[in-house]
Write a protein that holds these residues in place. Structure first.
Motif, short mmCIF file in Angstrom:
data_model
loop_
_atom_site.label_atom_id
_atom_site.label_comp_id
_atom_site.label_asym_id
_atom_site.label_seq_id
_atom_site.Cartn_x
_atom_site.Cartn_y
_atom_site.Cartn_z
N THR A 47 0.83 -1.20 0.00
CA THR A 47 0.00 0.00 0.00
C THR A 47 0.87 1.25 0.00
O THR A 47 0.59 2.22 -0.72
CB THR A 47 -0.93 0.00 1.22
OG1 THR A 47 -1.77 -1.17 1.18
CG2 THR A 47 -1.82 1.24 1.23
N ARG A 48 1.93 1.24 0.77
CA ARG A 48 2.82 2.40 0.82
C ARG A 48 3.46 2.66 -0.55
O ARG A 48 3.54 3.82 -1.00
CB ARG A 48 3.91 2.19 1.87
CG ARG A 48 4.85 3.37 2.03
CD ARG A 48 6.03 3.04 2.92
NE ARG A 48 6.96 4.17 2.99
CZ ARG A 48 8.20 4.10 3.47
NH1 ARG A 48 8.68 2.93 3.94
NH2 ARG A 48 8.98 5.18 3.49
N HIS A 74 2.93 5.98 -2.83
CA HIS A 74 4.12 6.73 -3.22
C HIS A 74 4.16 6.94 -4.73
O HIS A 74 4.43 8.05 -5.21
CB HIS A 74 5.37 5.98 -2.75
CG HIS A 74 6.65 6.59 -3.20
ND1 HIS A 74 7.27 7.63 -2.53
CD2 HIS A 74 7.46 6.31 -4.28
CE1 HIS A 74 8.39 7.97 -3.16
NE2 HIS A 74 8.52 7.18 -4.21
N LEU A 75 3.87 5.89 -5.49
CA LEU A 75 3.93 5.98 -6.95
C LEU A 75 2.84 6.89 -7.51
O LEU A 75 3.00 7.50 -8.57
CB LEU A 75 3.81 4.59 -7.57
CG LEU A 75 5.02 3.67 -7.36
CD1 LEU A 75 4.71 2.26 -7.86
CD2 LEU A 75 6.25 4.21 -8.06
N LEU A 83 7.22 4.49 -13.57
CA LEU A 83 6.62 3.33 -12.91
C LEU A 83 5.32 3.79 -12.28
O LEU A 83 5.32 4.51 -11.28
CB LEU A 83 7.57 2.75 -11.85
CG LEU A 83 7.02 1.54 -11.07
CD1 LEU A 83 6.72 0.38 -12.00
CD2 LEU A 83 8.00 1.12 -9.98
N THR A 84 4.21 3.40 -12.87
CA THR A 84 2.89 3.77 -12.37
C THR A 84 2.42 2.74 -11.34
O THR A 84 2.93 1.61 -11.30
CB THR A 84 1.87 3.83 -13.50
OG1 THR A 84 1.75 2.51 -14.08
CG2 THR A 84 2.31 4.82 -14.57
N PRO A 85 1.42 3.10 -10.52
CA PRO A 85 0.89 2.09 -9.59
C PRO A 85 0.38 0.85 -10.32
O PRO A 85 0.59 -0.28 -9.86
CB PRO A 85 -0.26 2.84 -8.90
CG PRO A 85 0.13 4.28 -8.97
CD PRO A 85 0.83 4.43 -10.30
N PHE A 138 -8.86 -4.32 -6.86
CA PHE A 138 -7.64 -4.24 -7.65
C PHE A 138 -7.32 -2.82 -8.10
O PHE A 138 -6.26 -2.59 -8.68
CB PHE A 138 -7.74 -5.16 -8.87
CG PHE A 138 -7.62 -6.62 -8.55
CD1 PHE A 138 -6.36 -7.22 -8.45
CD2 PHE A 138 -8.74 -7.40 -8.35
CE1 PHE A 138 -6.25 -8.58 -8.15
CE2 PHE A 138 -8.64 -8.76 -8.05
CZ PHE A 138 -7.39 -9.35 -7.95
N GLU A 139 -8.21 -1.88 -7.90
CA GLU A 139 -7.95 -0.50 -8.29
C GLU A 139 -6.83 0.08 -7.42
O GLU A 139 -6.83 -0.11 -6.20
CB GLU A 139 -9.21 0.36 -8.15
CG GLU A 139 -10.32 0.00 -9.12
CD GLU A 139 -10.02 0.47 -10.53
OE1 GLU A 139 -9.00 1.20 -10.73
OE2 GLU A 139 -10.79 0.12 -11.44
N PRO A 140 -5.89 0.80 -7.99
CA PRO A 140 -4.82 1.40 -7.19
C PRO A 140 -5.34 2.33 -6.10
O PRO A 140 -4.67 2.52 -5.08
CB PRO A 140 -4.00 2.18 -8.23
CG PRO A 140 -4.23 1.45 -9.50
CD PRO A 140 -5.66 1.01 -9.44
N SER A 141 -6.52 2.88 -6.30
CA SER A 141 -7.10 3.79 -5.30
C SER A 141 -7.80 3.07 -4.16
O SER A 141 -8.28 3.73 -3.22
CB SER A 141 -8.08 4.73 -6.00
OG SER A 141 -9.12 3.98 -6.64
#
Length: 344
Positions: free
Chosen positions: A228-229, A233-234, A247-249, A333-336
């Motif tokens: 998660t961190r 960060h990304l 480098l995207t999430p 699965f969403e980065p958010s």
């Protein structure tokens, strides 16, 4: 007309004998009726042709003369987009097979030494529409047509085919279109769906990967916070791979490929444990971490995988980015998400 078959090198080392075969085949084999059965055609002068490479492996336990009399085993590699294995000694299944077979390790068209496709070469085809037309000739049906043409050029009897992963999909295509070229078929981890849309495959995949994430975090609970961190960060801080790409999430989530095997899963924990390093401007992702991630998320070595993978699950219709659309049904699965999962 170009020579249909040439042998360019022979080598012998560590109990292994290799022969390098190059074949000239049509880019477009035409409809199945043009090449399957006993009507298989050869390249026609003036039409576009490509090269298909295959490496023959035999054991030095057989003399060269005895090896030449062994029946063939054609190996179809996984992918799509994966070249045939390069081995330096016989081990595992190859060691067992070499007792009774000559192994033909195929670089499927578009990979390895078989008129490879990369962004540099694909750009020569023209605009996106022409590139797509060209790529349509690199699916399982064309791979099987190559194999049948190669079998005839070699003068081989119906042969044994071993299909691994996507190679198993190709083997099913072989059974469907040209069974007369087959003595037997072995399939490992590559049994294709015969009906239903690609969405069904991806729904099952997302559910399985979610369960695999849960297993992993039960083994390494501290990694839940680490992932998660890194994702947060990304999203806020640009980090770039050595190739220059950001480098995207979403791209980082692809390290979930480690979850696909019991012998690899622990390596994910070791990857994550030294992700951050303190700098003058605060914590950043370390160069060592970024380099390891680059090797995991890059498709530079097999670009056809990224382009053609989804299409292998199609049943006569366009998939229309099925995986991306099905993702909307799995918000975890969403980065958010509060605690985003890995994909792979």
């Amino acid at each position: 007309m170009a020579e249909l078959h040439s042998i360019r090198a022979r080598h012998e080392f560590r109990g292994l004998r290799t022969v390098e075969h190059f074949f000239t085949v049509p880019l477009d084999h035409g409809p199945v009726e043009a090449w399957a059965g006993h009507n298989g055609r050869e390249a026609i002068p003036g039409e576009e042709s490509i090269t298909v490479f295959a490496r023959e492996y035999t054991s030095t336990e057989h003399s060269a003369e005895d090896a030449a009399r062994l029946p063939w085993l054609l190996y179809l590699q996984g992918g799509p987009g994966g070249r045939g294995n390069r081995v330096t000694s016989l081990s595992g299944w190859m060691k067992a097979a070499a007792k009774d077979f000559r192994i033909l390790m195929l670089d499927q068209r578009g990979t390895g030494l078989s008129t490879p496709i990369e962004f540099q070469s694909l750009a020569r085809r023209g605009d996106a529409e022409r590139q797509a037309e060209y790529l349509a000739h690199f699916r399982a049906d064309s791979i099987v047509a190559d194999a049948e043409m190669i079998r005839r050029i070699l003068g081989a009897e119906p042969w044994t085919v071993l299909g691994q992963s996507f190679g198993g999909f190709c083997a099913l295509t072989y059974l469907s279109f040209a069974p007369e070229g087959l003595r037997e078929v072995l399939i490992t981890g590559g049994l294709a769906p015969l009906q239903g849309p690609a969405e069904r495959v991806y729904r099952a995949t997302f559910r399985r990967v979610a369960a695999r994430n849960a297993e992993y975090f039960a083994w390494y609970p501290e990694d839940r916070g680490r992932i998660t961190r890194i994702m947060r960060h990304l999203a806020d801080q640009p980090e770039h791979l050595a190739s220059g790409e950001r480098l995207t999430p979403e791209r980082f989530q692809m390290v979930g490929s480690f979850l696909g095997g019991n012998t690899r899963v622990d390596a994910l924990h070791y990857l994550l444990e030294d992700a951050f390093i303190e700098t003058a401007t605060g914590p950043r992702l370390s160069e060592a971490f970024l380099e390891q991630v680059r090797s995991l998320v890059s498709r530079a070595g097999n670009p056809l995988y990224a382009v053609l993978h989804e299409s292998i699950y199609a049943q006569g219709e366009a998939t229309k980015w099925a995986a991306w659309r099905v993702l909307e049904e799995y918000p975890e699965f969403e980065p958010s998400a509060d605690e985003p999962l890995l994909t792979g």
